[in-house]
Design an enzyme around this catalytic site. Structure first.
Site, mmCIF file in Angstrom:
data_model
loop_
_atom_site.group_PDB
_atom_site.id
_atom_site.type_symbol
_atom_site.label_atom_id
_atom_site.label_comp_id
_atom_site.label_asym_id
_atom_site.label_seq_id
_atom_site.Cartn_x
_atom_site.Cartn_y
_atom_site.Cartn_z
ATOM 1 N N ALA A 1 7.670 -1.830 2.192
ATOM 2 C CA ALA A 1 8.369 -1.210 1.068
ATOM 3 C C ALA A 1 9.546 -0.379 1.563
ATOM 4 O O ALA A 1 10.650 -0.430 0.998
ATOM 5 C CB ALA A 1 7.402 -0.341 0.266
ATOM 6 N N ALA B 1 0.832 -1.191 0.000
ATOM 7 C CA ALA B 1 0.000 0.000 0.000
ATOM 8 C C ALA B 1 0.874 1.251 0.000
ATOM 9 O O ALA B 1 2.085 1.183 0.225
ATOM 10 C CB ALA B 1 -0.922 -0.002 1.210
ATOM 11 N N GLN C 1 1.461 3.699 2.044
ATOM 12 C CA GLN C 1 2.287 3.900 3.229
ATOM 13 C C GLN C 1 2.848 2.570 3.747
ATOM 14 O O GLN C 1 2.854 2.284 4.939
ATOM 15 C CB GLN C 1 1.480 4.607 4.319
ATOM 16 C CG GLN C 1 1.311 6.090 4.101
ATOM 17 C CD GLN C 1 2.614 6.860 4.246
ATOM 18 O OE1 GLN C 1 3.539 6.433 4.920
ATOM 19 N NE2 GLN C 1 2.693 8.017 3.591
ATOM 20 N N SER C 2 3.359 1.772 2.852
ATOM 21 C CA SER C 2 3.856 0.440 3.208
ATOM 22 C C SER C 2 5.132 0.492 4.042
ATOM 23 O O SER C 2 6.157 1.016 3.603
ATOM 24 C CB SER C 2 4.123 -0.358 1.925
ATOM 25 O OG SER C 2 4.807 -1.557 2.216
ATOM 26 N N ASN C 3 5.074 -0.081 5.246
ATOM 27 C CA ASN C 3 6.279 -0.238 6.059
ATOM 28 C C ASN C 3 7.245 -1.220 5.405
ATOM 29 O O ASN C 3 8.462 -1.055 5.462
ATOM 30 C CB ASN C 3 5.916 -0.760 7.455
ATOM 31 C CG ASN C 3 5.018 0.177 8.217
ATOM 32 O OD1 ASN C 3 5.254 1.371 8.267
ATOM 33 N ND2 ASN C 3 3.980 -0.366 8.830
#
Length: 341
Positions: free
Chosen positions: A79, A73, A75-77
């Site tokens: 990523a 998503a 705001q992917s942690n």
């Protein structure tokens, strides 16, 4: 379980602390609540994905990859932590970011984890919500392969049997810490999304016969789907570790009552939980995972789901960097004067 059989980068700051949250426990007037600080694993502010990426990125390196790809998503942690590992390895990183919330807020779309992705040197493409993102990723990966790149793809959340090894190992770490201080853990609670953390923990706990129930607080999928995803991954992880058959369907429990309107959309209870942890324990949660996990924990304590003599461990999956993309949700629009209460 002999984890040295698998390639691994020993970059996480381990073991993470196991600490009591006495002010929160006193305020809730329930069981004694402890916290496992997996928000402090290192690698670009830390978080649970670091444990998974130790194994995943070591595998990528062993296979000679020069480009790693993943998806998540906005705001992917995951990523952000993948981009950090790639930077340290001198490897290119390309990310597909899925718009799961429909937010037009420039802060949400450009700050927090997104800013850190680019700061680590990653490149990215956006996709609308609802697609098969792993399939989208493989299509893009093939494009890079035709250009001569050696691409290693990682599913969302790092949640495959290789990534789940990180949390099978974490289960042993946690039980060893508890044994060292004579702490009898009655239950572990954590946020569950892409399934890798919960699946790994279940395998690790079962493999060492810990007899500690594990409760995942869902942040996205309905209960049947969430539990199915976790169970299937746990079975595959157990097979990878050489202990097939140790996980039973009844070992997988997820409570999805706290998802709210959807993934990445904070609920009032989630925002309240974030404020409680910050003001009582100086611990930062995030609005996507740990905040909803904590909201579930708090509500269950208030409803009497745990007895007062229990010890509950909340596993903090990290993600505080995402807070800077959610300032609007907290009603914060810049510096203001606040009178003393």
């Amino acid at each position: 379980m002999h984890f040295s059989r698998f390639p691994r980068l020993h970059w996480a700051h381990l073991p993470t602390a196991l600490e009591p949250m006495d002010r929160l426990s006193e305020t809730l007037e329930g069981p004694r609540i402890w916290i496992k600080r997996d928000d402090c694993t290192g690698m670009s502010t830390g978080g649970n994905k670091t444990r998974k990426l130790e194994f995943l990125m070591a595998e990528a390196k062993a296979q000679g990859a020069d480009l790693v790809m993943t998806q998540g998503a906005t705001q992917s942690n995951h990523a952000r932590q993948t981009a950090a590992f790639a930077a340290r390895l001198g490897m290119k990183c390309h990310i597909l970011l899925e718009d799961r919330t429909g937010s037009k807020d420039p802060n949400y779309n450009g700050n927090g984890n997104v800013f850190l992705d680019f700061l680590h040197g990653a490149t990215a493409e956006k996709r609308p919500g609802g697609l098969d993102m792993n399939a989208e990723m493989e299509t893009v990966a093939e494009r890079f392969r035709t250009q001569g790149r050696k691409v290693y793809t990682i599913p969302g959340g790092g949640s495959n049997p290789t990534g789940a090894l990180g949390y099978a190992n974490a289960a042993m770490e946690l039980v060893q810490q508890a044994n060292a201080i004579d702490l009898k853990i009655d239950r572990i609670v954590h946020a569950t999304g892409s399934a890798g953390t919960q699946a790994g923990l279940i395998v690790g706990l079962k493999a060492i016969n810990a007899n500690i129930p594990l409760l995942g607080i869902g942040v996205r999928a309905p209960k049947p789907k969430q539990e199915e995803n976790v169970f299937n991954l746990a079975v595959a992880t157990a097979e990878k570790l050489g202990c097939p058959g140790i996980v039973k369907r009844e070992d997988v429990v997820a409570n999805t009552d706290y998802v709210g309107e959807g993934y990445g959309i904070p609920t009032p209870a989630c925002l309240k939980a974030i404020e409680m942890f910050a003001r009582l324990e100086a611990i930062l949660l995030d609005p996507v995972y740990s905040g909803k996990g904590a909201a579930g924990l708090i509500d269950l304590v208030k409803s009497g789901a745990f007895s007062s003599d229990e010890n509950i461990v909340f596993l903090h999956t990290g993600g505080a960097a995402a807070l800077f993309g959610y300032t609007d949700a907290f009603g914060y629009d810049g510096p203001v004067d606040r009178a003393a209460e």
